[in-house]
Design a protein around this motif. Structure first.
Motif, short mmCIF file in Angstrom:
data_model
loop_
_atom_site.label_atom_id
_atom_site.label_comp_id
_atom_site.label_asym_id
_atom_site.label_seq_id
_atom_site.Cartn_x
_atom_site.Cartn_y
_atom_site.Cartn_z
N THR A 168 0.91 -1.33 -0.15
CA THR A 168 0.04 0.08 0.14
C THR A 168 0.82 1.26 0.06
O THR A 168 0.42 2.31 -0.63
CB THR A 168 -0.92 -0.11 1.38
N HIS A 169 1.97 1.12 0.63
CA HIS A 169 3.18 2.29 0.53
C HIS A 169 3.38 2.75 -1.08
O HIS A 169 3.36 3.85 -1.35
CB HIS A 169 4.14 1.90 1.26
N PHE A 170 3.64 1.80 -1.54
CA PHE A 170 4.21 1.83 -3.00
C PHE A 170 3.04 2.17 -3.99
O PHE A 170 3.40 2.89 -4.90
CB PHE A 170 4.90 0.64 -3.46
N TRP B 100 9.34 7.80 -6.85
CA TRP B 100 9.94 8.08 -5.51
C TRP B 100 9.84 9.23 -4.77
O TRP B 100 10.09 10.31 -5.54
CB TRP B 100 11.39 7.27 -5.23
N ASN B 101 9.10 9.41 -3.74
CA ASN B 101 8.98 10.71 -3.13
C ASN B 101 9.29 10.75 -1.65
O ASN B 101 8.84 9.66 -0.92
CB ASN B 101 7.64 11.13 -3.20
N GLY B 102 10.06 11.51 -0.93
CA GLY B 102 10.45 11.55 0.32
C GLY B 102 9.34 11.57 1.29
O GLY B 102 9.40 11.04 2.36
N GLU B 103 8.38 12.70 0.89
CA GLU B 103 7.39 13.02 1.96
C GLU B 103 6.73 11.82 1.85
O GLU B 103 6.02 11.54 3.13
CB GLU B 103 6.57 14.00 1.10
N ASP B 104 6.29 10.88 0.96
CA ASP B 104 5.40 9.81 1.07
C ASP B 104 6.04 8.77 1.88
O ASP B 104 5.54 8.01 2.74
CB ASP B 104 5.31 9.17 -0.29
N VAL B 105 7.67 8.75 1.99
CA VAL B 105 8.22 7.81 2.91
C VAL B 105 7.98 8.29 4.51
O VAL B 105 7.70 7.49 5.35
CB VAL B 105 9.68 7.69 2.56
#
Length: 412
Positions: A218-220, A233-238
């Motif tokens: 679900t994260h990806f 890829w996005n740092g804020e989503d991480v």
């Protein structure tokens, strides 16, 4: 690369692992298997003593080069079985351009290391080995590929679907069903033992993982819908996922963000995002070389050599002659995609049933395309399926010749 290689070095030296490394692998535990493979290579290299000091990573690069060569050979051998020698030879030449010359081979990433798995799965599937050994080989290869790069298992799923769809034509004897069942049982036992043993090895090496920190699918999926980075890829989503304390909380948070983004996109906006992600994944024949792995792009002074500066100028994306390499691979990649498209269209219109091998390749390519559309988009994630794109393109050439003979040669 930022954590895998340092961890591999620490494991090879039997050193203590830091808190940051354990935190990273708690989030991405699928990289642990690759860490141990790299550590083994570094240990062997240390014993042999070929690459020393700062050049230690060249031992991994050497293995990458062997894998690229093996992949090109498997493309040729598979091509001979699917089409014929002449088309297989053309496929081999294309593989030399897109794979053997690819700079990704010098990057210590899972993409270049697992490159041979999808094409090996296909080769085993179309080979004439007994059903028992074929089943065991397919499932073990799929497990190893999945342990290094999850996308690699898409090819195995495609092969299994192809087997189910065409089981009447491929398995006619009761003995073969028994062999397949025995193969599945043996494979499950072997995979269970391997998984248990690997977990014990990780614990012995000092990896203390927190299962509640693991980044799930679900994260990806959430990251694949990021409107700012267009699914990259996005740092804020991480950070959004990292702030959640439990895996259940993280899954719920990810799904909430997915719903919000879908609502803000609307139907038209989401399809626009998917088209932009398709361009991200497929519009570059270098597979985004230089966008990642750029830590290799530092131009160092070369002493007593004439060829090194010229090679760097052609292969480094900030080199003066990089346009020569990028233009060549872009041209070849576009041809491969056009051939794949033609093959897909003619296969739909053709009354004859697809060969087992072609069906498996087609399903694999559909699988990786859907995967990259739904989840995180990166051009280099397509790289491990380039061998199958090449083979499908060669089938496209065969289809063009078939259409030409039916419509023009017979008339004359």
């Amino acid at each position: 690369g930022a954590y895998v290689i340092p961890a591999a070095r620490l494991v090879s030296q039997h050193a203590e692992l830091g808190e940051s490394i354990n935190s990273y692998f708690s989030m991405y535990p699928n990289n642990l298997f690759l860490v141990n493979i790299y550590a083994l290579i570094l240990k062997v290299n240390e014993k042999v003593g070929i690459f020393c000091g700062e050049d230690q990573l060249m031992s991994i690069v050497f293995c990458n080069c062997l894998i690229s060569s093996l992949t090109c050979i498997l493309i040729y051998k598979s091509g001979k079985k699917i089409t014929n020698v002449s088309y297989a030879f053309w496929g081999y030449l294309i593989s030399l351009v897109l794979i053997a010359l690819s700079p990704w081979g010098v990057i210590c990433y899972s993409d270049s290391f697992v490159l041979f798995i999808p094409i090996l799965i296909l080769y085993v599937y179309i080979s004439g080995i007994p059903v028992f050994w074929k089943t065991v080989s397919l499932l073990i290869c799929g497990y190893i590929g999945y342990s290094i790069k999850p996308q690699a298992i898409i090819c195995l799923i495609a092969v299994l679907i192809a087997c189910i769809l065409q089981i009447d034509r491929t398995m006619s004897k009761k003995k073969e069903y028994i062999q397949m069942f025995c193969g599945v049982v043996v494979s499950v036992l072997m995979i269970t033992c391997m998984s248990y043993s690997l977990n014990k090895i990780y614990e012995k090496e000092g990896f203390i993982l927190d299962s509640q920190k693991k980044m799930g699918m679900t994260h990806f999926l959430m990251m694949g819908m990021n409107p700012d980075t267009l699914g990259v890829w996005n740092g804020e989503d991480v950070e959004i996922s990292s702030e959640c304390r439990t895996s259940q909380e993280r899954t719920q948070k990810n799904l909430d963000v997915v719903r919000e983004r879908l609502k803000s996109f609307g139907m038209g906006g989401y399809f626009k995002l998917l088209s932009q992600k398709m361009l991200t994944n497929f519009n570059d024949g270098t597979f985004a070389w230089g966008e990642e792995g750029s830590f290799y792009a530092i131009m160092t002074a070369d002493k007593n050599t004439a060829i090194a500066p010229r090679l760097k100028a052609a292969f480094y994306n900030n080199g003066a002659h990089f346009w020569l390499y990028s233009g060549m691979v872009q041209f070849v990649w576009i041809i491969v995609l056009i051939l794949c498209f033609f093959k897909s269209i003619t296969s739909v219109l053709d009354k004859d049933k697809m060969k087992n091998s072609e069906l498996a390749i087609c399903l694999s390519l559909i699988g990786i395309i859907i995967f990259e559309l739904l989840f995180e988009a990166r051009a280099r994630y397509i790289y491990i399926y380039v061998p199958l794109f090449i083979l499908y393109g060669m089938s496209g050439i065969e289809q063009i010749e078939k259409v030409w003979r039916l419509r023009f040669v017979k008339k004359n």
